[in-house]
Enzyme design. Structure first.
Site, mmCIF file in Angstrom:
data_model
loop_
_atom_site.group_PDB
_atom_site.id
_atom_site.type_symbol
_atom_site.label_atom_id
_atom_site.label_comp_id
_atom_site.label_asym_id
_atom_site.label_seq_id
_atom_site.Cartn_x
_atom_site.Cartn_y
_atom_site.Cartn_z
ATOM 1 N N VAL A 1 -4.680 0.482 -12.823
ATOM 2 C CA VAL A 1 -4.538 1.542 -11.822
ATOM 3 C C VAL A 1 -4.141 0.901 -10.505
ATOM 4 O O VAL A 1 -4.924 0.166 -9.908
ATOM 5 C CB VAL A 1 -5.870 2.314 -11.652
ATOM 6 N N SER A 2 -2.906 1.170 -10.048
ATOM 7 C CA SER A 2 -2.406 0.501 -8.847
ATOM 8 C C SER A 2 -2.335 1.418 -7.636
ATOM 9 O O SER A 2 -2.050 0.965 -6.535
ATOM 10 C CB SER A 2 -1.016 -0.092 -9.114
ATOM 11 N N THR A 3 -2.575 2.723 -7.794
ATOM 12 C CA THR A 3 -2.503 3.644 -6.664
ATOM 13 C C THR A 3 -3.691 4.591 -6.707
ATOM 14 O O THR A 3 -4.355 4.736 -7.717
ATOM 15 C CB THR A 3 -1.207 4.479 -6.703
#
Length: 212
Positions: A10-12
């Site tokens: 999960v990058s955002t």
């Protein structure tokens, strides 16, 4: 006893591990555990260097099934994705994807099936890297386009966030249909078609409004 583990990167803030689990379960997977790396860039960080990525490798045992949304969750570039899938297969772990329903299993002994599997690994890994490169290029083009325009005129504020744009671009590369993307992102079909037709302008709109 074997288990089914979902690995979510999960990058955002708009992406969540819970969302990825819901998608996996909707695709028919019975998830026993979720391992999630949050706030980690898949473009710059190898899976072996991610905190939960290391934990994932410690958890997995022969016969386990590792579920990922798509192969780009497993590495930052072609070599990293390829090495990761091959290492997991060597350990006897079956890798399955939610998108396209791909299966990578090292147990097969048939030479033809092995050849097809290995070719698919190479193709999917290359596609993941191409997606990353296309996203970075569109970002560069969008910023340059925004700087070239009159700063006093920013136009209409984009109806999408940075996270939504990233998801749209990634799913378009993966061949996901516009209707499915609309469901995943909450955007209109028209917005998705506009992004598809001119990704550089979509990036430029975010740059003009200072959206990062």
């Amino acid at each position: 006893m074997s288990q089914v583990i979902l690995y979510a990167r999960v990058s955002t803030t708009e992406q969540t591990a819970a969302h990825q689990r819901t998608q996996a379960e909707a695709a028919g997977f019975a998830i026993d555990a979720v391992v999630a790396d949050e706030g980690v860039s898949g473009v710059s960080t190898r899976i072996a260097d991610r905190p939960q990525g290391r934990r994932l490798f410690d958890m997995l045992r022969r016969g386990d099934v590792l579920v990922v949304r798509w192969v780009d969750r497993l590495g930052r570039d072609y070599q990293d994705v390829t090495d990761t899938i091959r290492e997991l297969m060597r350990r006897g772990v079956i890798v399955r994807t939610v998108i396209n329903g791909l299966v990578f299993d090292g147990a097969t002994k048939d030479p033809m099936q092995q050849a097809v599997r290995d070719a698919l690994i190479a193709f999917m890994s290359a596609t993941a890297q191409a997606q990353t490169e296309a996203t970075k290029e569109a970002q560069r083009a969008g910023i340059a386009h925004a700087k070239a325009r009159d700063d006093a005129y920013r136009g209409r504020k984009p109806s999408y966030s940075r996270a939504q744009l990233d998801i749209v671009r990634a799913q378009l590369v993966q061949g996901v249909g516009v209707s499915a993307i609309a469901r995943d992102t909450g955007l209109s079909r028209g917005a998705i078609y506009r992004i598809q037709e001119d990704p550089a302008d979509a990036e430029a709109a975010l740059a003009r409004w200072g959206v990062r």
